[in-house]
Design a protein around this motif. Sequence first.
Motif, PDB file in Angstrom:
ATOM      1  N   GLN A 169      20.315  56.990 -14.236  1.00  0.00           N
ATOM      2  CA  GLN A 169      19.617  57.707 -12.975  1.00  0.00           C
ATOM      3  C   GLN A 169      20.801  57.265 -11.840  1.00  0.00           C
ATOM      4  O   GLN A 169      20.894  58.023 -11.210  1.00  0.00           O
ATOM      5  CB  GLN A 169      18.495  57.222 -12.800  1.00  0.00           C
ATOM      6  CG  GLN A 169      17.787  58.138 -11.751  1.00  0.00           C
ATOM      7  CD  GLN A 169      16.049  57.931 -11.245  1.00  0.00           C
ATOM      8  OE1 GLN A 169      15.784  56.866 -11.736  1.00  0.00           O
ATOM      9  NE2 GLN A 169      15.819  58.635 -10.594  1.00  0.00           N
TER      10      GLN A 169
ATOM     11  N   LEU B 255      22.146  69.122 -13.689  1.00  0.00           N
ATOM     12  CA  LEU B 255      21.607  67.780 -13.760  1.00  0.00           C
ATOM     13  C   LEU B 255      20.592  67.482 -12.915  1.00  0.00           C
ATOM     14  O   LEU B 255      20.731  67.103 -11.483  1.00  0.00           O
ATOM     15  CB  LEU B 255      22.590  66.630 -13.955  1.00  0.00           C
ATOM     16  CG  LEU B 255      22.438  65.379 -14.625  1.00  0.00           C
ATOM     17  CD1 LEU B 255      22.045  65.553 -16.136  1.00  0.00           C
ATOM     18  CD2 LEU B 255      23.629  64.564 -14.722  1.00  0.00           C
TER      19      LEU B 255
ATOM     20  N   VAL C  92      28.187  61.173 -16.696  1.00  0.00           N
ATOM     21  CA  VAL C  92      27.153  61.220 -15.483  1.00  0.00           C
ATOM     22  C   VAL C  92      25.842  61.213 -15.793  1.00  0.00           C
ATOM     23  O   VAL C  92      25.000  60.973 -14.939  1.00  0.00           O
ATOM     24  CB  VAL C  92      27.727  62.594 -14.713  1.00  0.00           C
ATOM     25  CG1 VAL C  92      28.963  62.225 -14.056  1.00  0.00           C
ATOM     26  CG2 VAL C  92      27.495  63.756 -15.475  1.00  0.00           C
ATOM     27  N   GLY C  93      25.544  61.633 -17.101  1.00  0.00           N
ATOM     28  CA  GLY C  93      24.080  61.586 -17.387  1.00  0.00           C
ATOM     29  C   GLY C  93      23.576  60.309 -18.104  1.00  0.00           C
ATOM     30  O   GLY C  93      22.400  60.219 -18.549  1.00  0.00           O
TER      31      GLY C  93
ATOM     32  N   CYS D 285      18.852  64.312 -11.815  1.00  0.00           N
ATOM     33  CA  CYS D 285      18.952  62.724 -11.817  1.00  0.00           C
ATOM     34  C   CYS D 285      17.546  62.386 -11.934  1.00  0.00           C
ATOM     35  O   CYS D 285      17.223  61.138 -12.569  1.00  0.00           O
ATOM     36  CB  CYS D 285      19.381  62.289 -10.570  1.00  0.00           C
ATOM     37  SG  CYS D 285      21.342  62.735 -10.214  1.00  0.00           S
TER      38      CYS D 285
ATOM     39  N   LYS E 117      26.301  62.134  -7.433  1.00  0.00           N
ATOM     40  CA  LYS E 117      25.957  63.063  -6.685  1.00  0.00           C
ATOM     41  C   LYS E 117      26.216  63.066  -5.072  1.00  0.00           C
ATOM     42  O   LYS E 117      26.566  63.775  -4.390  1.00  0.00           O
ATOM     43  CB  LYS E 117      24.227  63.503  -6.937  1.00  0.00           C
ATOM     44  CG  LYS E 117      24.145  64.275  -8.057  1.00  0.00           C
ATOM     45  CD  LYS E 117      22.695  65.129  -7.924  1.00  0.00           C
ATOM     46  CE  LYS E 117      22.972  66.046  -9.374  1.00  0.00           C
ATOM     47  NZ  LYS E 117      21.560  66.950  -9.194  1.00  0.00           N
TER      48      LYS E 117
ATOM     49  N   ILE F 289      16.256  61.831 -15.382  1.00  0.00           N
ATOM     50  CA  ILE F 289      16.909  60.749 -16.427  1.00  0.00           C
ATOM     51  C   ILE F 289      15.963  59.516 -16.537  1.00  0.00           C
ATOM     52  O   ILE F 289      15.659  58.857 -15.471  1.00  0.00           O
ATOM     53  CB  ILE F 289      18.167  60.264 -16.047  1.00  0.00           C
ATOM     54  CG1 ILE F 289      19.008  61.750 -15.865  1.00  0.00           C
ATOM     55  CG2 ILE F 289      18.927  59.267 -16.824  1.00  0.00           C
ATOM     56  CD1 ILE F 289      20.537  61.638 -15.411  1.00  0.00           C
TER      57      ILE F 289
ATOM     58  N   THR G 191      23.805  56.301 -11.795  1.00  0.00           N
ATOM     59  CA  THR G 191      25.190  56.922 -11.908  1.00  0.00           C
ATOM     60  C   THR G 191      24.992  58.203 -11.570  1.00  0.00           C
ATOM     61  O   THR G 191      25.835  58.539 -10.812  1.00  0.00           O
ATOM     62  CB  THR G 191      25.721  56.705 -13.384  1.00  0.00           C
ATOM     63  OG1 THR G 191      25.682  55.605 -13.900  1.00  0.00           O
ATOM     64  CG2 THR G 191      26.936  57.452 -13.469  1.00  0.00           C
ATOM     65  N   CYS G 192      23.957  58.880 -12.030  1.00  0.00           N
ATOM     66  CA  CYS G 192      23.850  60.352 -11.428  1.00  0.00           C
ATOM     67  C   CYS G 192      23.703  60.376 -10.067  1.00  0.00           C
ATOM     68  O   CYS G 192      24.363  61.406  -9.650  1.00  0.00           O
ATOM     69  CB  CYS G 192      22.664  60.849 -12.242  1.00  0.00           C
ATOM     70  SG  CYS G 192      22.292  62.593 -11.885  1.00  0.00           S
TER      71      CYS G 192
ATOM     72  N   LEU H  57      27.289  68.164 -12.544  1.00  0.00           N
ATOM     73  CA  LEU H  57      26.245  67.643 -11.909  1.00  0.00           C
ATOM     74  C   LEU H  57      25.213  68.806 -11.349  1.00  0.00           C
ATOM     75  O   LEU H  57      24.137  68.423 -11.042  1.00  0.00           O
ATOM     76  CB  LEU H  57      26.784  66.789 -10.723  1.00  0.00           C
ATOM     77  CG  LEU H  57      27.458  65.442 -10.858  1.00  0.00           C
ATOM     78  CD1 LEU H  57      28.150  64.992  -9.490  1.00  0.00           C
ATOM     79  CD2 LEU H  57      26.614  64.514 -11.522  1.00  0.00           C
TER      80      LEU H  57
ATOM     81  N   ASN I  35      31.443  64.530 -18.771  1.00  0.00           N
ATOM     82  CA  ASN I  35      30.185  65.256 -18.611  1.00  0.00           C
ATOM     83  C   ASN I  35      28.990  64.374 -19.231  1.00  0.00           C
ATOM     84  O   ASN I  35      27.674  64.571 -19.034  1.00  0.00           O
ATOM     85  CB  ASN I  35      30.179  66.739 -19.444  1.00  0.00           C
ATOM     86  CG  ASN I  35      31.077  67.509 -18.755  1.00  0.00           C
ATOM     87  OD1 ASN I  35      31.214  67.504 -17.688  1.00  0.00           O
ATOM     88  ND2 ASN I  35      31.776  68.425 -19.476  1.00  0.00           N
TER      89      ASN I  35
END
Length: 191
Positions: A147, A105, A143-144, A107, A154, A110, A149-150, A102, A140
């Motif tokens: 948006q 990433l 999580v991407g 968010c 987080k 995305i 989910t990300c 995270l 990994n």
Amino acid sequence: MPGPDYGALGATLKSVRVLQACCLIAIIGMTANFISMIVSSSQTPPSELVGTLSITCIAVLYCVITFILFLDSTLPFLINTAIDSLLLIALTVIAVAVGRPLSYLNCQSIGTADDMGSAYDFTMSLGDSLNQSGSQLDYNTWVGMTQSTCLEMKSIWGLSIALCVLFALSSICSVCLWRRKPAAASKDIEG
């Protein structure tokens, strides 16, 4: 019932326990929702989520029990310090495991138009792994996915970091209360 009077340390310990319980319940709700969605799609949830759910369920039970024992003036502060320290270590592991992918990433990017080429590649590779029923879902990659989910992951990561600070504070308060309690008891005997 207000509970025992341990001064500012006691009030701090009570308020920290309430904040810990609130953070833990929020993490349990979000993590359980993710696990439910993953299992309903015939996938095996990532070990990071299962570990997070397991540790937080134990921790919230511990917080409730110690809060009740504190109010009844029967909380063994030295044991409380040790268990708080162990939970601090466990939550630090959770924060690192959950936060590792995270931290890199964004968010907000995305699903945006300038991310569509990589989004197509991502969707195709994810589709290949999801076509196998009962397969392990890669954390990994997962999580991407979206948006939301990300952002929720987080949130779990941020709450885990906050719990590390709260359990460190409750450990410090507990050890201070343990050091203070015998001194207060000896004054009552002498006086």
